[in-house]
Design a protein around this motif. Structure first.
Motif, PDB file in Angstrom:
ATOM      1  N   MET A  41      15.407  59.600 -15.319  1.00 19.00           N
ATOM      2  CA  MET A  41      13.770  59.549 -15.350  1.00 19.00           C
ATOM      3  C   MET A  41      13.163  58.208 -15.611  1.00 19.00           C
ATOM      4  SD  MET A  41      14.029  62.709 -18.116  1.00 19.00           S
ATOM      5  CE  MET A  41      12.586  63.471 -17.663  1.00 19.00           C
ATOM      6  N   GLY A  42      14.028  57.291 -15.883  1.00 20.13           N
ATOM      7  CA  GLY A  42      13.460  56.009 -16.006  1.00 20.13           C
ATOM      8  C   GLY A  42      14.375  54.823 -16.185  1.00 20.13           C
ATOM      9  N   LEU A  43      14.075  53.671 -15.984  1.00 22.57           N
ATOM     10  CA  LEU A  43      15.222  52.408 -15.908  1.00 22.57           C
ATOM     11  C   LEU A  43      14.513  51.341 -16.796  1.00 22.57           C
ATOM     12  CD1 LEU A  43      16.437  52.315 -12.553  1.00 22.57           C
ATOM     13  CD2 LEU A  43      17.565  53.236 -14.357  1.00 22.57           C
TER      14      LEU A  43
ATOM     15  N   LEU B  50      11.429  52.731 -19.253  1.00 24.05           N
ATOM     16  CA  LEU B  50      12.179  53.907 -19.759  1.00 24.05           C
ATOM     17  C   LEU B  50      11.441  55.071 -20.129  1.00 24.05           C
ATOM     18  CD1 LEU B  50      14.838  51.995 -21.978  1.00 24.05           C
ATOM     19  CD2 LEU B  50      15.093  53.321 -19.888  1.00 24.05           C
ATOM     20  N   ARG B  51      10.869  55.670 -19.038  1.00 20.75           N
ATOM     21  CA  ARG B  51       9.987  56.935 -19.286  1.00 20.75           C
ATOM     22  C   ARG B  51      10.937  58.134 -19.405  1.00 20.75           C
ATOM     23  NH1 ARG B  51       7.225  53.463 -15.530  1.00 20.75           N
ATOM     24  NH2 ARG B  51       5.462  52.470 -16.308  1.00 20.75           N
ATOM     25  N   ARG B  52      10.403  58.978 -20.038  1.00 19.23           N
ATOM     26  CA  ARG B  52      10.947  60.503 -20.350  1.00 19.23           C
ATOM     27  C   ARG B  52      10.069  61.653 -19.802  1.00 19.23           C
ATOM     28  NH1 ARG B  52      11.711  61.275 -25.630  1.00 19.23           N
ATOM     29  NH2 ARG B  52      10.010  59.888 -26.133  1.00 19.23           N
ATOM     30  N   LEU B  53       9.383  61.268 -18.659  1.00 18.64           N
ATOM     31  CA  LEU B  53       8.335  62.233 -18.114  1.00 18.64           C
ATOM     32  C   LEU B  53       9.019  62.838 -16.945  1.00 18.64           C
ATOM     33  CD1 LEU B  53       5.212  59.932 -18.369  1.00 18.64           C
ATOM     34  CD2 LEU B  53       5.924  61.464 -20.147  1.00 18.64           C
TER      35      LEU B  53
ATOM     36  N   GLY C  15       1.235  56.054  -9.069  1.00 18.89           N
ATOM     37  CA  GLY C  15       1.789  54.947  -7.906  1.00 18.89           C
ATOM     38  C   GLY C  15       3.065  55.173  -7.741  1.00 18.89           C
ATOM     39  N   TYR C  16       3.681  53.925  -7.081  1.00 21.07           N
ATOM     40  CA  TYR C  16       4.922  53.699  -6.673  1.00 21.07           C
ATOM     41  C   TYR C  16       5.824  53.985  -7.666  1.00 21.07           C
ATOM     42  CZ  TYR C  16       2.562  50.993  -2.658  1.00 21.07           C
ATOM     43  OH  TYR C  16       1.913  50.630  -1.711  1.00 21.07           O
ATOM     44  N   ASP C  17       7.109  54.894  -7.371  1.00 18.86           N
ATOM     45  CA  ASP C  17       8.047  55.196  -8.242  1.00 18.86           C
ATOM     46  C   ASP C  17       9.154  54.041  -8.249  1.00 18.86           C
ATOM     47  OD1 ASP C  17       9.926  56.184 -10.129  1.00 18.86           O
ATOM     48  OD2 ASP C  17      10.299  58.109  -8.638  1.00 18.86           O
ATOM     49  N   LEU C  18       8.897  53.199  -9.015  1.00 21.59           N
ATOM     50  CA  LEU C  18       9.795  51.473  -8.828  1.00 21.59           C
ATOM     51  C   LEU C  18      11.059  51.841  -9.368  1.00 21.59           C
ATOM     52  CD1 LEU C  18       7.148  49.267 -10.648  1.00 21.59           C
ATOM     53  CD2 LEU C  18       7.730  49.707  -7.913  1.00 21.59           C
TER      54      LEU C  18
END
Length: 474
Positions: free
Chosen positions: A166-168, A181-184, A190-193
């Motif tokens: 979900m995130g890094l 480090l998102r938990r969404l 925007g771009y999914d980095l």
């Protein structure tokens, strides 16, 4: 300059955590298979994201490249330094904290050095499941799983790491820290980095932590070893299972007789579950969160129907947890048994699921026409189209001769994969093994776009040189 960098690293991390002596660094410079061996200026063992950032920043300041390394269980040399690069290996085993577990969000945040088994246990402690499952789960680390976009036996139901992350948190090539480090579940800004770094094998930055997706833990499962008539029968059985169980089909593994026999030969206590080995078998698992779900009865009905059609020849359904583990051990020990036996020419390929029977037939004909004495060991995640297609010989002399033809035989197998619109790397990555080979199968525009991304994020080419992409001018 080398002494200055090593001294600065020791000042930053503490002298015990910067290794330079051969006796201490040997295991960090060789891959698990023993195929690749390199050298480095030092091995750095940071214990926090800030310390990773300090190491990367110091290396960037000295113009020295960085090789990120986790559990060092990869199969393509992606975490092994090359002697000619004069790199610093940044091993992340000390970044091993599970920072957060949230059963309501079904998320877990773990540092890159956590082993996969550690994360599985943390999820289980809150009655959840982290579904990534690999034979090396006791030693592989989540940072490496992210870097190679690991798959494993449950991709059919839960997806690869691309679906599980979900995130890094990433240390960029200049030492800056990107906190993503998102938990969404939804974030359309925007771009999914994060996707840039998943599967990049450390060539764009050092992953230091990951926010991972958890799932309800199954309360009941049914596991069966099924002897089948041919490869086409595996697909007919898979279709029948999906129509009966839907998403509850958790795993569906194809195992050729050569793969089974290498396990029976080298793994103590291994036994064939059915009266005869047969040419092909499937190991399958269905699972449900409902402890009262009649999975075994439903599975028996599907398998009996397939027996009547002739697709299924023999069946063993596990009647205990211990029997489930025994069946799974036959699958999970294939790679270890092959390692014991000696080197083989390994292919980690994927084709559309419907093309698997035709691929197996075409590739077998092409390989045996070129190398009549070759033994073809086929196994893998047929439910998602990923096969491990390995070549070896039954005797040592023949195997040496076969290995000398690795490049030729790789080209033969990969050309067949390309003919079926497949991929020459399904879950192991490219590393050093396939970095040049990939130029034959990716179009010029795709390679150019990948090179531009690499140049934009790492313009000096300091992150994990010699891996994934062919050399490019910086």
């Amino acid at each position: 300059m080398t002494r200055d960098l090593v001294a600065a690293l020791r000042q930053s991390l503490g002298a015990p955590h910067v290794l330079t002596e051969a006796v201490a660094t040997e295991s960090f410079y060789e891959d698990w298979r023993g195929r690749y061996r390199g050298e480095a200026l030092a091995v750095a063992l940071p214990a926090s994201t800030d310390e990773v950032a300090q190491v990367v920043s110091l290396c960037a300041g000295h113009g020295v490249s960085v090789v990120p390394q986790g559990g060092n269980t990869g199969l393509c040399g992606g975490a092994t330094p090359r002697a000619e690069d004069g790199s610093v290996v940044v091993n992340l085993r000390r970044l091993n904290r599970v920072r957060r577990v949230d059963a309501l969000d079904h998320t877990l945040i773990a540092e890159a050095g956590c082993t996969l088994a550690q994360i599985q246990a943390a999820a289980e402690a809150v009655d959840c499941l982290f579904p990534l499952s690999l034979a090396s789960e006791g030693s592989c680390q989540i940072g490496g799983n992210v870097g190679t976009n690991a798959g494993g036996v449950h991709v059919l139901r839960y997806g690869t790491m691309r679906q599980l992350v979900m995130g890094l948190e990433v240390v960029l090539p200049d030492g800056r820290i990107w906190n993503g480090l998102r938990r969404l579940v939804k974030d359309n800004t925007g771009y999914d980095l994060k996707q840039l770094f998943i599967g990049a094998e450390g060539t764009l930055g050092v992953v230091t932590a990951a926010s991972l997706r958890l799932f309800p833990r199954p309360a009941k499962r049914a596991v069966a070893w099924v002897r089948i008539a041919d490869v086409g029968a595996a697909l007919r059985l898979l279709d029948a299972l999906r129509r009966r169980f839907g998403e509850r089909v958790s795993a569906f593994e194809l195992i050729g007789v050569e793969a089974l026999e290498v396990v029976l030969r080298h793994i103590p206590g291994a036994r064939c579950p059915t009266a005869e080995t047969g040419a092909w078998a499937v190991l399958l698992e269905v699972a449900d969160v409902d402890p009262d779900a009649p999975l075994t009865e439903m599975l028996e009905a599907v398998l009996m129907a397939q027996i009547e059609t002739g697709s299924v020849v023999d069946v063993v359904i596990a009647n205990s947890g211990a029997q489930e583990q025994t069946l799974w051990a036959l699958r999970e020990n294939i790679s270890e048994a092959q390692r014991i036996e000696g080197f083989s020419i390994k292919h980690d390929i994927s084709v559309p699921v419907s093309a698997i029977p035709a691929f197996v037939e075409a590739a077998g004909q092409a390989v045996l026409a070129a190398a009549p004495g070759a033994r073809i060991v086929v196994f893998g995640h047929v439910g998602d189209g990923n096969l491990h297609y390995n070549l070896s010989s039954r005797d040592a002399a023949g195997n040496r001769e076969l290995l000398e033809r690795t490049r030729e035989l790789n080209r033969i197998v990969h050309d067949v994969v390309d003919r079926f619109e497949g991929s020459i790397s399904a879950e192991h990555g490219l590393g050093q093994l396939k970095r040049d080979e990939i130029t034959r199968y990716k179009g010029a525009i795709e390679l150019e776009m990948m090179g531009r991304i690499k140049h934009a994020v790492d313009p000096r080419g300091l992150m994990n040189p010699g891996k994934v992409l062919p050399d490019f001018d910086v």
